[in-house]
Design a protein around this motif. Sequence first.
Motif, PDB file in Angstrom:
ATOM      1  N   TYR A 287       0.813  -1.227   0.000  1.00  0.00           N
ATOM      2  CA  TYR A 287       0.000   0.000   0.000  1.00  0.00           C
ATOM      3  C   TYR A 287       0.839   1.266   0.000  1.00  0.00           C
ATOM      4  CZ  TYR A 287      -3.644  -3.275   1.379  1.00  0.00           C
ATOM      5  OH  TYR A 287      -4.514  -4.337   1.416  1.00  0.00           O
ATOM      6  N   GLU A 288       0.378   2.246  -0.803  1.00  0.00           N
ATOM      7  CA  GLU A 288       0.909   3.602  -0.673  1.00  0.00           C
ATOM      8  C   GLU A 288      -0.226   4.440  -0.126  1.00  0.00           C
ATOM      9  OE1 GLU A 288       2.302   4.717  -4.516  1.00  0.00           O
ATOM     10  OE2 GLU A 288       4.095   3.487  -4.324  1.00  0.00           O
ATOM     11  N   ALA A 289      -0.090   4.854   1.146  1.00  0.00           N
ATOM     12  CA  ALA A 289      -1.122   5.673   1.787  1.00  0.00           C
ATOM     13  C   ALA A 289      -0.395   6.648   2.706  1.00  0.00           C
ATOM     14  CB  ALA A 289      -2.088   4.790   2.565  1.00  0.00           C
ATOM     15  N   ASP A 290      -1.133   7.529   3.396  1.00  0.00           N
ATOM     16  CA  ASP A 290      -0.448   8.475   4.293  1.00  0.00           C
ATOM     17  C   ASP A 290       0.172   7.738   5.476  1.00  0.00           C
ATOM     18  OD1 ASP A 290      -1.101  11.156   3.063  1.00  0.00           O
ATOM     19  OD2 ASP A 290      -3.101  10.268   3.218  1.00  0.00           O
ATOM     20  N   VAL A 291      -0.563   6.771   6.015  1.00  0.00           N
ATOM     21  CA  VAL A 291      -0.058   5.970   7.137  1.00  0.00           C
ATOM     22  C   VAL A 291      -0.453   4.512   6.886  1.00  0.00           C
ATOM     23  CG1 VAL A 291      -0.043   5.665   9.638  1.00  0.00           C
ATOM     24  CG2 VAL A 291      -0.572   7.925   8.688  1.00  0.00           C
ATOM     25  N   VAL A 292       0.527   3.607   6.956  1.00  0.00           N
ATOM     26  CA  VAL A 292       0.209   2.182   6.834  1.00  0.00           C
ATOM     27  C   VAL A 292       0.718   1.483   8.091  1.00  0.00           C
ATOM     28  CG1 VAL A 292       0.545   0.059   5.501  1.00  0.00           C
ATOM     29  CG2 VAL A 292       0.441   2.275   4.319  1.00  0.00           C
TER      30      VAL A 292
END
Length: 353
Positions: A287-292
């Motif tokens: 995943y590329e997200a703000d927070v994983v």
Amino acid sequence: MKQTVVLKVDSQKPDIEKVQIAADILRKGGLVAFPTETVYGLGVDALNPKAVSALFKAKKRPMDNPPIIHVENINDIYRIAEKIPPKAVKLIKEFWPGPLTLVFKRSKTIPDVTVAGLDTVAVRMPQHAVALALIRESHCPVAAPSANLAGKPSPTSAQHVFDDLNGRIHAILDAGPTHIGVESTVLDLSVDPPLVLRPGGTPLEALRNVLSSVKVHPFVVAEKDLPIGTTRSPGMKHKHYAPKAQVIVVEGAVWAVMATIKSLITAYWLQDKRVGVLATGETAWAYEADVVKSLGSRRDVDAMAVNLFRLLREFDEENVDVIIAESVPAEGLGLAVMNRLRKASGYNIVKVG
Ligand code: TXA
Ligand code: MG
């Protein structure tokens, strides 16, 4: 109230002098948070109605949701409960001390406020040296809900308790993080067959090995809000962990879940939202997200249970707008993890594949 006193103790061999300080506070009607094997509890003398009222106030908990009564000796249940069925003796032999709460008919010795006016009482014997020593030294059954402010995830460390309740309670016994991480299983023995009201630290599979028949309340596996009339446990009708962020649970086969979460991230980014993903060890890399964050390996539901509440608190601190969570296998403690995630989402569930 002024400052809350933090008393650090060893989790196996607690310093008895510190436990006695805490027990004294309890006996005098004060509020003491203590570790159990599941989560930290906020204890008061269960037989002192004024102390129990103060407990509800400190937690900002609705008065119609009674706490669990903690005992350290099997004989104590006969002081607070009645009509204890033979099945209970079998369950107690197998699972106590441990993360199983049993609901019985109440006895008259227990004040109305402690059971929120119900005709039943929830009892458990925790498997934690500090909890057992505290109950023993205080010479009273200890009413203790989880030691969080109402609406926050249950505390799995003394720091979580401090963050929520500093200045609102008298003391915290700090013995480090708890090792199960989700609350006890609540089993209603005032009905036959016994009914699971809350999945938790004692797996359903383990109960089925001991009981010839056990039912599961529809709320335990609910995928949407059920009408209030169908509750048997007051806790079911109250909104539980309600984070600032919106929680979405994506359920289904792992690869379909991953693809859906990726497209949801993009969709929320286009709306300028800050997105968190609650993934697992096997999938977090994707995943590329703000927070994983990773709950732990999908093959280790026990580890996921340990991490769940801590990670939900961490997301709150990260100020995300949305938390997208992968479903996990609903086996063993996974059933409790899924139940808490679905409740946290307000039943905002996306089913795929
Ligand atoms: O692991 C645990 O159970 C932790 C630790 C501290 O022991 N305690 C805990 O307490 O989770 P609390 O108050 O957060 O949750 C107690 C649950 C609530 O869902 C409540 O509605 C239910 O038990 N309960 C209490 N008395 C009941 C009763 N007489 N009948 C049915 N449900 C009851
Ligand atoms: Mg609670």
